[in-house]
Enzyme design. Structure first.
Site, PDB file in Angstrom:
ATOM      1  N   LYS A   2       8.911  -0.872   2.831  1.00 38.73           N
ATOM      2  CA  LYS A   2       8.195   0.010   3.771  1.00 38.73           C
ATOM      3  C   LYS A   2       9.037   0.420   4.967  1.00 38.73           C
ATOM      4  CE  LYS A   2       4.671  -1.644   6.259  1.00 38.73           C
ATOM      5  NZ  LYS A   2       3.261  -2.008   6.537  1.00 38.73           N
ATOM      6  N   ARG A   4       0.806  -1.225   0.000  1.00 35.28           N
ATOM      7  CA  ARG A   4       0.000   0.000   0.000  1.00 35.28           C
ATOM      8  C   ARG A   4       0.840   1.277   0.000  1.00 35.28           C
ATOM      9  NH1 ARG A   4      -3.896  -1.055   4.865  1.00 35.28           N
ATOM     10  NH2 ARG A   4      -2.476  -2.781   5.251  1.00 35.28           N
TER      11      ARG A   4
END
Ligand code: UD1
Ligand code: MG
Length: 457
Positions: free
Chosen positions: A33, A26
């Site tokens: 991330k 996402r």
């Protein structure tokens, strides 16, 4: 947290396992991330630093396959940290078990942290471990969720935690519970492997859930406890908006800490710090200032608006900005002045020296009380190498001068404005490097007459 808790906890050895194998889809990023930064440090770096402060005696980091970049970051933060690769992403318990070799070595406590939860505080890990020293088998970190959707729910009986039910597996009644799982856990070291090895994947996601060890431990007669924290601390980052929210929260903490230590922030919400910014007492920071990594500002210095500082040391009583840029290796001496539109890199500016306007100083040493005129440029780079400029104490560099390095300008020397200086200037001498001015009397009158006549034709 009582003092006795802290003392008991700190005498126990502690293995910290950081889960950092998430794909972070996402984030929509080429970068993993956990390497995204808040306050100029990767989220993983924050978590590892916090664990070290909380007294972890060894650290294992679980990373995804082919993540040399994450492994490199781990190694840079701590050479002792062990790295384990989780080949398939089969759930949080599976991720923890990737560090089986570390778990097999005895530690009194095991704590599990997430690499994408950077706001956790060291004292919270201590609070999480405390019940272990009093005989609990597993401690889970809970928080009262404003919106519990997506979180595991705590199924309790009195102060006992019976189980953690993942959102997807929870009944309607269980979904009404707002005491949720923050994700972090502490496990008694001698139990950890046997509990984790019992976890199965019979759930909605078909994953091995770390959270299942609560029910397993309880079933085996071990005490399972809860440590409660504020939701902010377990804020996890899955997308860029949550990354920005984490940045806001961490900046707010840094601003509060600076003010509590005696720094004036005229408009705190407009000042951005790095995790390692150090500011002395009575430093004044005007609105809209950005601190990159590695800045030290000593007592009573003033940082004026719209300045950007990185890797710089500003000594006591100095003034920087407005609109100044200090790059790595800028050492600003006591009571020195750096004014507007000045860029300084890898330069030692002596006490009381002044660089008031429109200047670039790179790879230079400037003696005490020297005055660098507006528009001075050190020409430090020829496309291949970098060269130094030495300017002696009390020297005066006239405005709009180019100092072609390597070059030495002596103590008390003058440089005539508009000079291009290519040869060294001895102490107390004048260096001039420009075309000589000529004056033509009456030239303008002649010019205008000719020009008017031409226009009439
Ligand atoms: C987890 C908890 C949930 C809790 C929530 C808090 C479990 C089963 N659920 O859910 O109860 O409310 O955190 O945010 O633990 N990871 C791996 N390998 C894997 C799976 C995950 O390394 O195979 C890492 C992720 O990168 C992440 C962490 O483990 O850092 C948590 O995984 P995530 O998928 O975010 O768990 P949640 O569904 O949020
Ligand atoms: Mg999550």
């Amino acid at each position: 947290m009582t003092l006795s808790h802290t003392a008991q906890v700190s005498s126990r050895s502690c293995l910290a396992i950081v889960l950092a194998a998430g794909e972070g889809t996402r984030m929509k990023s080429a970068k993993p991330k956990v390497l995204h930064q808040v306050a100029s440090r990767s989220m993983l770096g924050h978590v590892m630093a916090t664990l070290a402060q909380a007294g972890a005696t060894s650290t294992a980091v679980v990373i995804g396959p082919d993540r040399e970049d994450v492994a490199k970051e781990v190694q840079e933060i701590s050479a002792q940290a062990r790295i384990f690769v989780q080949k398939d992403r089969l759930g949080t318990a599976h991720a923890v078990l990737s560090a089986r070799e570390a778990l097999a070595q005895p530690a009194d406590d095991v704590i599990i942290a997430f690499g994408d939860t950077p706001l956790i505080l060291p004292e919270t890990f201590t609070k999480l471990r405390a019940p272990l020293s009093e005989g609990a088998g597993v401690v889970a970190m809970g928080f009262e969720a404003k919106d519990p959707t997506g979180y595991g729910r705590f199924i309790t009986s009195g102060t006992e935690l019976l189980a953690i039910r993942e959102h997807r597996d929870a009944s309607e009644a269980e979904r009404a519970i707002t005491l949720c799982n923050g994700g972090l856990m502490a496990i008694r070291g001698d139990l950890a492997l046997s509990l984790l090895d019992r976890v199965e994947n019979k759930n909605a996601k078909g994953e091995y859930y770390l959270t299942d060890i609560v029910e397993i431990a309880h079933g085996l007669g071990h005490r399972t406890a809860i440590a409660v924290v504020l939701e902010e601390e377990v804020h996890g980052v899955n997308d860029r908006a949550q990354l920005a929210a984490a940045e806001r929260m961490i900046q707010d903490r840094l601003r509060q800490a600076a003010m509590a230590a005696g720094v004036t922030l005229v408009a705190p919400e407009t000042v951005f710090f790095s995790h390692d910014t150090r500011l002395g007492q009575d430093v004044l920071v005007e609105p809209h200032v950005v601190f990159g990594p590695g800045v030290l500002v000593e007592e009573g210095a003033v940082i004026h608006s719209f300045s950007h500082l990185e890797g710089a040391r500003i000594a006591s009583g100095a003034g920087v900005g407005p609109f100044a840029r200090l790059r790595p290796g800028a050492l600003i001496g006591p009571k020195a002045k750096v004014g507007n539109f000045v860029e300084i890199k890898n330069t030692d500016l002596g006490a009381g020296a002044k660089v008031s306007h429109l200047t670039y100083l790179g790879d230079a040493t400037v003696g005490a009380e020297a005055n660098i005129g507006a528009g001075t440029i050190t020409c430090n780079y020829d496309g291949f190498g970098k060269y130094r400029t030495e300017i002696g104490e009390g020297a005066f560099i006239g405005s709009n001068s180019s100092l072609v390095a390597p070059i030495t300008i002596g103590k008390g020397a003058f440089v005539g404005s508009g000079s291009v200086i290519t040869d060294d200037i001895p102490d107390n001498a004048l260096g001039l490097g420009r075309g000589r001015q000529t004056v033509k009397e009456g030239w303008a009158i002649e010019f205008r007459e000719k020009a008017q006549a031409a226009k009439k034709k």
